[in-house]
Design a protein around this motif. Structure first.
Motif, short mmCIF file in Angstrom:
data_model
loop_
_atom_site.label_atom_id
_atom_site.label_comp_id
_atom_site.label_asym_id
_atom_site.label_seq_id
_atom_site.Cartn_x
_atom_site.Cartn_y
_atom_site.Cartn_z
N ASP A 164 0.83 -1.21 0.00
CA ASP A 164 0.00 0.00 0.00
C ASP A 164 0.86 1.26 0.00
O ASP A 164 0.51 2.28 -0.61
CB ASP A 164 -0.92 0.00 1.23
N VAL A 165 2.01 1.19 0.70
CA VAL A 165 2.91 2.34 0.73
C VAL A 165 3.36 2.68 -0.69
O VAL A 165 3.34 3.85 -1.10
CB VAL A 165 4.14 2.05 1.62
N PHE A 166 3.76 1.66 -1.44
CA PHE A 166 4.25 1.92 -2.79
C PHE A 166 3.11 2.33 -3.73
O PHE A 166 3.32 3.11 -4.66
CB PHE A 166 4.98 0.68 -3.32
N GLN A 167 1.90 1.80 -3.48
CA GLN A 167 0.79 2.22 -4.32
C GLN A 167 0.46 3.69 -4.07
O GLN A 167 0.20 4.45 -5.02
CB GLN A 167 -0.45 1.36 -4.03
N VAL A 168 0.47 4.12 -2.82
CA VAL A 168 0.26 5.53 -2.51
C VAL A 168 1.40 6.37 -3.10
O VAL A 168 1.18 7.44 -3.69
CB VAL A 168 0.17 5.76 -0.99
#
Length: 1291
Positions: free
Chosen positions: A984-988
């Motif tokens: 999720d961090v990388f998607q954000v």
């Protein structure tokens, strides 16, 4: 600079898209703007290039220091770029390999600190790189501009006769120097930065995983191939568009510089049609260029996405089989793809280098061209005591531009020191060529020109020209003050010397009456001065030079009789103890010459003094005398000054028309009373031919005057709404792909840390999704580029055509303002239209695409984690602020700098257009000094822009990577707290950084938007102008049968720019149908103003002018001008064939028989037929390939073919020799039959048979009547003028 984001996986994708689209659209932009340096010009042969290193030939030591520092900084910035890929790999491992969530923050903090260090280094290096290369590029380009103009001015006259047109030279000095600046400026630093990144990236990739690196490298050739296609094909179309716009620029310059002739002959539609034809070609090239660039870029993106697919699929195999870590795979992938991407990003730099080399070849070719006749050559003799003996010995000569036409074959002439020699003969007998050889404008092919028995080639050119004073038939003045124009005659002339020269040339009286005196601006081409005033200023300039040899080429042909007499006396004083050569058609001015040489067919057929030559009644000179009816006296034709009753005026013998005298209204100031001829002083209140600005006229609007809402621009683009909608849909699809790519990659990266059994399955799925994404890009990108290219190019074409149409129909006075010069209008027309058109083509495309990217990125980011997304969003203003700051630095000075360069370009235009005058005055250094002074402002501005841009760029680099560090650290905190996963961090990160970058890239549109808004303001201000005198309007009355009765009733007129000077005062004048009215009087008394008012070049302040009882303002203007045929004192011809110039009088639709008939009536057919190409002979810019008399005859033919009801002759035969004048006068008399005719003349011999003669003084008709009635008035003004004319002193 778009590469600043490319260190991140998705960031790099955004950069690639934005940058390549930028480059693609920049190419599109170039096709619509000859001023754009990135025009993609390609040389056809390698020989048409200069080696790249030679572009730096004019660097000084300071530039070398700047380039060294800039190179080191650029290499450092490039190293920082590839280091970020390794840092991102470490960041991925710190998330993915840390199984204990409590340790995530600790591990991520260590990597985030590296980002901060990189941010500091990258920021400092970026600042130094941009600052150094921008500043040195500006400095060197300024030097090249100056040296190029210097080289131009030191070329021989033959170079300008046969090589480049003025329009081409203007383009090189204003456009091509910008292209060179682009090639040696910031793009060099960028290329070095990219090269360092490529080398470092590949080295890092092989260090981390050589096998994966080799596999990925194998797929790079398709990228390079498609990149080449993307550059080459659009460049070919751009060069075609460039050629079409060059033709359009020539049409603009030629039309606007001759706007009075265009208006008089209602040639506006012809000019608009010709302009539109060249715009059509440019439009087609622009659309094809956009399509080619779009297809190439779409193909490039297809391969690029496929490489990502390969990296995910093969990387997963390496993880499973070779124990790669996920961070290693990401590091290798980013290093290889970033490196390959930077190879593609280097293409615009290489294109700029190639363009610089290509245009540099043309410029440097001139700069290194060593003419045989060059004022820069300091070698040669300088005599301490020059006597001034001239000898032309056995001269064989042909003009270099017409080598097939032999001018002289064995021509010889000897002129003793201190004597006066006159060259006479019919027009076209190359008398002026003798003067050109003495001035050493040309060298003979054989034979010698000797001065003091020394070949003129052995003298230092500048020195020998300083000893020769030339006053030509058509005096050339520069767009400076009267003082500065006279000062051209001598370096460092004192105010006293300038004043004395003006007094000697009989110019002081009219100068003193001007509001600013010697500081009065003469306007472009001296348009603010009358013909006589220009001639006097030119003579003053020659007098100031104090030459040893004086060359007078019809030097007194323009002034009136009294002015001519005074001028002759001044010249007589100057000619004492000087060798003087006079070219004259008026034999009365050369009777006292020591020797008169009659030239016919390039040979001297007779030579001797006036008295000697008259001994042979059948001689050539005697025949010329009889033709001019000079033999008034019993023996030698000299008028008896003591018997005024014997004064006769010739050439009226053919005018056996009835003499009628129409008494005007008693209240009119038409006859103020008799005036003693002794009190008839020179009164030059206002130039006759000046076209003062209309009361309602405004100047070319300034961009800063107002800002126009873009909805008006959108309305102008309304016909292209379907293309814009389809293009916007394609742009939304293209923009959405990038956030979708972020989702796919974040999911693909997550698979690197999945168990082995899921790794292969998931990696294949996400790889396939990337291939699908590539196919979508291949389809959407060309459609987006095509539709926006169509919309943008159509808008550019529409704006250019509308503006040009508006301009050519503006009232004549509008063009007299300094800010409305032809060069400035042409440049602004091109720049404004292109900046507005690019907003629709390039900028709107990017805006829609980036908006889609930003919106999709926000959705993806919030879908993953709203908490982290809010933190990221809170930092978006920083990126937005930096984008704004950077764009502001670039655009803050652009409008002012452009305006200043326009002024400098105008200096170059005037100098090149008047190169013979510049050469004869040895004024090259003065012109260059003035040009450099005009360039100082934009050069300083460019340096400031470079420094401000460097600050903005460096700061944006620092903040960008600092923000990345903050995002990952905050993400680690949420992972540790169990709120989100590292995926999720990388998607954000991908989603919102892409949104941020889209916003940042959109902010880069701010300069384009600002330019487009200011350009639109200028365009709409122009389109909103209401010309008080507009010939495009169809309103107004047209008469079925024009009688030609003209009435001036109480007409008063002032030029608005000089409201304190009254030109016409309550003038009343009636001209009956088919009458001939002659207006005579002093130069500057308002005679030509009457003709200008009659053509409605402007309207009177009070009173009215009627035609057949109808007030002129109630008549249809185009129809009115079609009823009039004008032949002016200085004929303006267009660069084309003789046939086209004559047919212009009938709006280009004349039949061949009509053209030949008109030429025969104007005594032009014989000389035209003698030319090798006859009526198809190209006459050059402003007819420079023809003599003055030949040009005048073509102009007369142009008026005759019009078959006007009213004939306006403003010194129509002043440039013709005796025989040609008589024949032309006979032709004009035939043309005048059944027509109302107004003749403005100083040569009273041509109007003796006029029905009505009006004597104008100070804007008032002092006397009127026929010749017999006026000559009988004791001490009358007309009688005084006749005596002064008949007794005009000889030289």
């Amino acid at each position: 600079m778009e590469n600043k984001h490319c260190n991140q996986l998705m960031t790099e994708e955004i950069c690639l898209d934005g940058s390549t689209v930028n480059d693609q659209n920049t190419s599109l932009k170039a096709s619509g703007n000859q001023e754009n340096p990135d025009n993609g010009r390609k040389e056809k042969e390698m020989a048409d290039k200069v080696p790249f290193y030679k572009l730096f030939s004019f660097a000084d030591p300071a530039d070398y220091v700047l380039m060294v520092v800039g190179t080191i900084a650029a290499a450092g910035a490039g190293i920082c770029l590839f280091l970020t890929t390794g840092t991102l790999g470490e960041m991925l491992n710190s998330f993915g390999e840390t199984l204990d969530r409590k340790q995530v923050v600790h591990e991520v903090s260590k990597v985030s600190s590296k980002y901060v260090y990189l941010a500091l280094g990258f920021g400092a290096a970026s600042f130094s790189q941009v600052a150094c290369w921008t500043v040195t590029g500006q400095r060197q380009a300024a030097r090249i501009r100056s040296l190029y103009l210097q080289s131009l001015l030191t070329q021989d006259i033959a170079f300008f006769d046969k090589d480049p047109s003025t329009g081409e030279i203007i383009e090189r000095i204003s456009v091509d120097t910008i292209t060179i600046q682009d090639a040696i400026g910031e793009k060099v630093g960028r290329f070095i930065q990219l090269s360092a990144s490529v080398v470092g990236g590949f080295a890092s990739a092989f260090n981390k995983g050589w096998l994966l690196s080799l596999v990925l490298l194998s797929s790079i050739p398709p990228l390079i191939l498609t990149s080449s296609v993307t550059i080459i094909q659009p460049a070919k179309q751009a060069s075609r568009g460039q050629a079409a716009y060059s033709v359009a620029a020539t049409v603009v310059e030629q039309t606007l510089s001759s706007i009075r002739t265009v208006a008089s002959f209602t040639g506006e539609k012809q000019a608009i049609a010709k302009y539109g034809k060249s715009l059509n070609k440019a439009y087609n090239s622009g659309v094809q260029e956009g399509l080619a660039a779009g297809f190439g870029f779409g193909l490039f993106m297809f391969f690029y996405y496929c490489i990502y697919a390969l990296a995910i699929w093969f990387g997963s195999k390496m993880i499973a089989e070779k124990q790669y870590s996920g961070g290693d795979v990401l590091n290798v992938t980013l290093s290889v793809l970033t490196g390959s991407f930077f190879v593609g990003q280097a293409s615009p730099c290489l294109s700029a280098f190639a363009s610089g080399q290509s245009v540099g070849f043309k410029i440097y070719q001139i700069m290194k061209r060593k003419p045989d006749i060059s004022p820069s050559n300091s070698d040669g003799l300088k005599l301490d005591n020059m006597t001034g003996t001239i000898e032309l010995k056995d001269i064989y000569f042909s003009y270099p531009a017409r080598l097939h036409e032999q001018i002289f074959s064995g021509f010889s002439l000897f002129i003793p020191s201190g004597t006066t020699t006159a060259l006479v003969g019919q027009s076209g007998q190359e008398k002026s060529t003798v003067l050109s050889l003495i001035e050493r404008f040309y060298d003979p092919q054989a034979g010698e020109v000797l001065i003091d028995d020394i070949n003129i080639k052995e003298f230092q050119l500048k020195w020998i020209r300083s000893k020769i004073g030339l006053v030509s038939q058509e005096p050339v003045l520069f767009a400076l003050s009267i003082r500065d124009n006279i000062a051209y005659g001598k370096d460092n002339a004192s105010p006293e010397e300038i004043q004395a020269a003006a007094e000697h040339a009989n110019a002081a009286k009219f100068i003193d009456k001007l509001p600013q005196g010697l500081d009065t601006m003469v306007g472009s081409h001296g348009i603010q001065m009358s013909g006589g005033q220009k001639q006097r200023i030119a003579i003053a300039r020659a007098i100031l030079k104090d030459p040893r040899i004086l060359l007078l080429d019809e030097a007194t042909s323009a002034p009136d009789a009294e002015s001519e007499r005074t001028l002759q006396e001044a010249l007589d004083g100057v000619m004492v103890n000087r060798t003087t050569v006079i070219v004259a058609h008026r034999l009365s001015t050369v009777k006292n010459a020591d020797e008169i040489a009659v030239i016919d067919q390039g040979k001297i057929v007779e030579k001797g003094s006036h008295t000697e030559l008259l001994q042979d009644p059948e001689g050539a000179y005697s025949q010329l005398i009889r033709q001019q009816q000079l033999n008034k006296g019993p023996d030698d034709g000299i008028v008896d000054n003591h018997d005024k009753s014997e004064i006769k005026v010739d050439s009226g013998r053919h005018l056996n028309q009835r003499i009628s005298y129409l008494e005007s209204t008693s209240q009119c100031s038409s006859v103020v009373g008799s005036s003693s001829r002794h009190s008839f002083s020179i009164s030059i209140d206002m130039p006759e031919t000046e076209v003062g600005e209309s009361k309602k006229s405004v100047s070319m609007p300034s961009k800063m005057e107002q800002q126009v809402p873009l909805y008006r621009l959108a309305y102008l683009n309304k016909p292209e709404i379907p293309e814009l909608l389809l293009g916007s849909l394609a742009a939304v699809i293209t923009g959405s792909m990038l956030p979708i790519l972020g989702v796919i990659l974040s999911r693909g990266i997550k698979t690197f840390y999945d168990p082995a059994h899921e790794l292969h399955k998931n990696s294949r799925f996400w790889a396939l999704m990337l291939v699908v994404l590539g196919v979508a890009s291949l389809l959407a990108t060309p459609l987006k580029a095509y539709y926006f290219a169509v919309a943008g190019c159509k808008l550019i074409k529409r704006i250019r055509l509308k503006c040009f149409e508006k301009i050519v129909y503006m009232d004549i006075s509008w063009f007299d303002r300094e800010e409305n010069s032809s060069g400035r209008i042409g440049s602004q027309l091109s720049i404004d239209a292109t900046s507005v058109g690019s907003l629709v083509g390039e900028s709107l495309s990017m805006l829609v695409q980036n908006s889609a990217t930003g919106f999709a990125g926000l959705l993806i980011g919030f879908a993953a984690s709203w908490r982290l997304s809010l933190i990221v969003i809170s930092m978006l203003p920083l990126i937005g602020f930096n984008g704004y700051m950077y764009s502001k630095a670039l655009s803050g000075y652009s409008a002012n700098a452009k305006k200043l360069y326009e002024e400098a370009t105008q200096v170059a235009i005037d100098a090149v257009r008047s190169i013979r005058t510049v050469a004869s005055l040895s004024a090259e250094d003065k012109v260059i000094s003035l040009y450099e002074k005009k360039c100082n402002g934009p050069a300083t501005t460019g340096i400031k822009r470079g420094l401000y841009g460097a600050v903005g760029y460096g700061l944006s680099m620092f903040l960008l990577y600092s923000i990345y560090a903050t995002i990952f650290y905050a993400g680690a905190q949420f992972v540790e707290a169990g709120k989100i996963t590292f995926s999720d961090v990388f998607q954000v990160f991908y989603g919102l950084t892409m949104a941020a970058i889209a916003i940042s890239q959109s902010s880069k549109l701010s300069p384009d938007s600002s330019k487009a808004r200011s350009g639109a303001a200028s365009i709409f201000a122009l389109l909103d102008l209401n010309s008080p005198i507009d010939s495009s309007k169809t309103s107004g009355i047209t008469l079925d049968n024009v009688k030609g009765e003209i009435l001036f009733q109480h007409v008063s007129f002032k030029y608005p720019n000089r409201p304190d000077v009254q030109i016409l005062k309550d003038l009343c004048l009636a001209i009956e149908s088919c009458q001939t009215l002659a207006l005579v009087g002093d130069s500057g008394s308002g005679k030509s103003t009457v003709i200008s008012l009659l053509q409605r070049f402007y309207d009177p302040d009070s009173g009215e002018i009627t035609l057949d009882g109808m007030e002129l303002r109630t008549l249809n203007l185009k129809w009115l001008r079609q009823q009039m045929g004008l032949v002016s004192q200085e004929p303006v011809l267009f660069n084309g064939t003789i046939r086209a110039n004559i047919a212009y009088g009938k709006e280009g639709s004349a039949a061949e028989a009509e053209i030949i008939s008109a030429a025969e009536k104007a005594n032009a057919h014989n000389f035209v037929s003698s030319l090798q190409q006859g009526y198809d002979t190209i006459i050059g810019e402003r007819g420079k390939q023809l003599s003055g008399g030949q040009k005048q005859r073509v102009a007369i033919a142009r008026a005759i073919i019009k078959s006007p009801k009213i004939l306006l002759l403003d010194e129509a035969t002043s440039s013709l020799d005796a025989e040609s004048e008589n024949v032309a006068q006979d032709a004009l008399v035939q043309a005048m039959e059944g027509k109302t005719t107004i003749v403005v003349t100083h040569r009273l011999s041509t109007i003796k048979g006029a029905d009505l003669i009006a004597v104008v003084k100070n804007g008032v008709i002092q006397e009127k009547g026929n010749h017999e009635s006026l000559i009988s008035i004791a001490d009358g003004i007309y009688a005084s003028l006749v005596e002064q004319y008949a007794c005009a002193p000889s030289t």
